[in-house]
Design an enzyme around this catalytic site. Structure first.
Site, PDB file in Angstrom:
ATOM      1  N   ARG A   1      28.617 -12.739  -2.844  1.00  0.00           N
ATOM      2  CA  ARG A   1      28.738 -11.317  -3.191  1.00  0.00           C
ATOM      3  C   ARG A   1      27.763 -10.886  -4.287  1.00  0.00           C
ATOM      4  NH1 ARG A   1      32.753  -7.693  -2.144  1.00  0.00           N
ATOM      5  NH2 ARG A   1      32.976  -5.981  -3.628  1.00  0.00           N
TER       6      ARG A   1
ATOM      7  N   VAL B   1      28.151  -0.327  -3.889  1.00  0.00           N
ATOM      8  CA  VAL B   1      28.839  -1.453  -3.264  1.00  0.00           C
ATOM      9  C   VAL B   1      30.324  -1.227  -3.484  1.00  0.00           C
ATOM     10  CG1 VAL B   1      29.161  -3.948  -3.225  1.00  0.00           C
ATOM     11  CG2 VAL B   1      26.899  -3.001  -3.741  1.00  0.00           C
ATOM     12  N   SER B   2      31.066  -1.124  -2.391  1.00  0.00           N
ATOM     13  CA  SER B   2      32.489  -0.823  -2.503  1.00  0.00           C
ATOM     14  C   SER B   2      33.258  -1.973  -3.130  1.00  0.00           C
ATOM     15  CB  SER B   2      33.078  -0.521  -1.116  1.00  0.00           C
ATOM     16  OG  SER B   2      32.516   0.649  -0.579  1.00  0.00           O
ATOM     17  N   ALA B   3      34.408  -1.645  -3.693  1.00  0.00           N
ATOM     18  CA  ALA B   3      35.283  -2.664  -4.264  1.00  0.00           C
ATOM     19  C   ALA B   3      35.690  -3.661  -3.184  1.00  0.00           C
ATOM     20  CB  ALA B   3      36.524  -2.006  -4.866  1.00  0.00           C
TER      21      ALA B   3
ATOM     22  N   PHE C   1      35.031   7.155  -1.742  1.00  0.00           N
ATOM     23  CA  PHE C   1      33.684   6.776  -1.355  1.00  0.00           C
ATOM     24  C   PHE C   1      32.701   7.863  -1.758  1.00  0.00           C
ATOM     25  CE2 PHE C   1      36.211   4.098   1.302  1.00  0.00           C
ATOM     26  CZ  PHE C   1      35.435   2.983   1.587  1.00  0.00           C
TER      27      PHE C   1
END
Length: 406
Positions: A42, A76-78, A221
């Site tokens: 990640r 970058v999303s959680a 988002f």
């Protein structure tokens, strides 16, 4: 981040801890998604200098690009959000999958799940975003497994598809017909759908001529760009000292907003609902209830220095009625470890606005508080006569959304 042996070991340790937490919290439920999260590094898809603890945080989103005003337009999303988008997508080896909104990391997860015989296409309207995503995917061994394209998803992806699953990673106000046309009959669509300013990430599956929800997750988002963009209308309420309270409307803008001129100079009043909730318990579905059942609903941003910003116990959701506006507030409840919902209001019609909000707080407590809502999406050509007569309906450009709290 220095690519040292110690750094790699720490990243691997943090990755293992994160995946374990995602499983315990029920965000990861399948072995395929778990394996993808354990395999993909990640941290390598984060901006340079991102701390490993941030990269592997359960609910940390990381901005990768801002516009000229400093507003985030790519991120970058959680981790928990990414997991809760991949799980309802029901991905399997060999599938062809479209990702709308490129970043690299999520596409790598998808590529791991669909395997070497699958196909992943990732599109974004911003060439700078796609260049970054393509470079990161290539550097981490996914360059030949993910095709990254510049495209406005509102018009579909020419020469691609059909897709077994479509995963949209930007806030969508509506569902583009071109995307639905590229989704297989038994395909799954997962997207963050904006409904009157409140977003839910919904997994949809085709059911006859419409879509029915299979999963719902609270998430936020960055908004979609391009022809699918739907900006809010924003109205300023000056406080007389050079600062403003901003009211943002997704749709259903009340008439004669000029009646609110000078409203912040009036005396504030408050009304309370008798509805309580324990401290620390989420009440996100109350916001969704407002978005659907409270005409004049808006989101609020208060400049620092305004009385509203200085006040404790208020939330950025409001309502306008005539020459009054009210906003959601809480106060300590008599029973101790809980708070009571209410509304504080300004203006000659403040009591009307507050009463409307309190009425919906009580309705949510009575009819929706302990029930997870379900959604339907009915394209314009799907035959709306089949929509249940008592279903609440929200109009969109290309169709309508329905909600069920039964």
């Amino acid at each position: 981040m220095a690519d040292t042996h110690d750094g790699a070991d720490r990243a691997a340790d943090l990755r293992a801890v994160l995946v374990d937490e995602l499983r315990v919290q029920g965000k990861i439920v399948t072995r395929a998604v778990e394996a993808a999260f354990r395999r993909v590094p990640r941290e390598r898809f984060m901006p340079a200098g991102t701390d490993l603890a941030v990269a592997y945080g359960f609910d940390n989103s990381v901005v990768t690009k801002r516009d000229e005003h400093g507003v985030a337009i790519s991120s970058v999303s959680a981790a928990y959000i990414q997991a809760r988008m991949l799980e309802p997508a029901e991905l399997r080896p060999g599938m062809t999958v479209l990702e709308v909104g490129s970043g690299g990391l999520n596409a790598a997860y998808i590529a791991e799940v669909v395997g070497p015989n699958g196909r992943v296409v990732s599109v974004d309207i911003d060439p700078e975003v796609t260049d970054r995503a393509a470079a990161l995917l290539d550097q981490n061994g996914y360059g030949n497994r993910v095709r990254v394209l510049v495209a406005d998803a509102e018009h579909g992806v020419p020469d691609e598809g059909p897709f077994d699953a479509i995963v949209v990673t930007v806030g969508a106000w509506d569902i583009a017909p071109a995307l639905l046309n590229q989704l297989r009959d038994k395909g799954v669509l997962v997207l963050p759908l904006v409904m009157n300013g409140v977003t839910r990430t919904i997994g949809f599956r085709r059911e006859g001529g419409h879509l029915s929800s299979t999963s719902v997750e609270v998430a936020g988002f960055v908004p979609m760009q391009g022809d699918g963009r739907h900006p809010d209308r924003v109205f300023l309420l000056p406080d007389g000292n050079g600062r403003n309270v901003r009211l943002s409307f997704d749709s259903g803008i009340p008439r004669e907003m000029s009646r609110l001129d000078g409203v912040l100079a009036t005396e504030r009043a408050e009304w309370w609902s008798g509805v309580t909730i324990d401290n620390g318990v989420s009440f996100a579905d109350l916001h969704l209830w407002f978005a659907w059942f409270l005409p004049g609903f808006c989101r609020i941003v208060a400049d620092q220095g305004t009385d509203l910003a200085a006040e404790r116990g208020w939330f950025p959701f409001g309502v306008v009625r005539g020459s009054g506006f009210a906003y959601l507030a809480v106060r300590p409840a008599i029973e101790g470890e809980s708070v009571e919902f209410g509304a504080r209001a300004y203006g000659p019609d403040g009591q009307r606005a507050a009463a409307a909000m309190v009425e919906q707080i009580q309705a949510w407590d009575r009819d929706g508080r302990h029930i997870e809502p379900a959604f339907g999406y009915w394209p314009a050509d799907s035959g709306h006569a089949l929509i249940p007569a008592d279903a609440p309906v929200m109009d969109k450009t290309h169709g309508v959304v329905t909600i069920s709290w039964s």
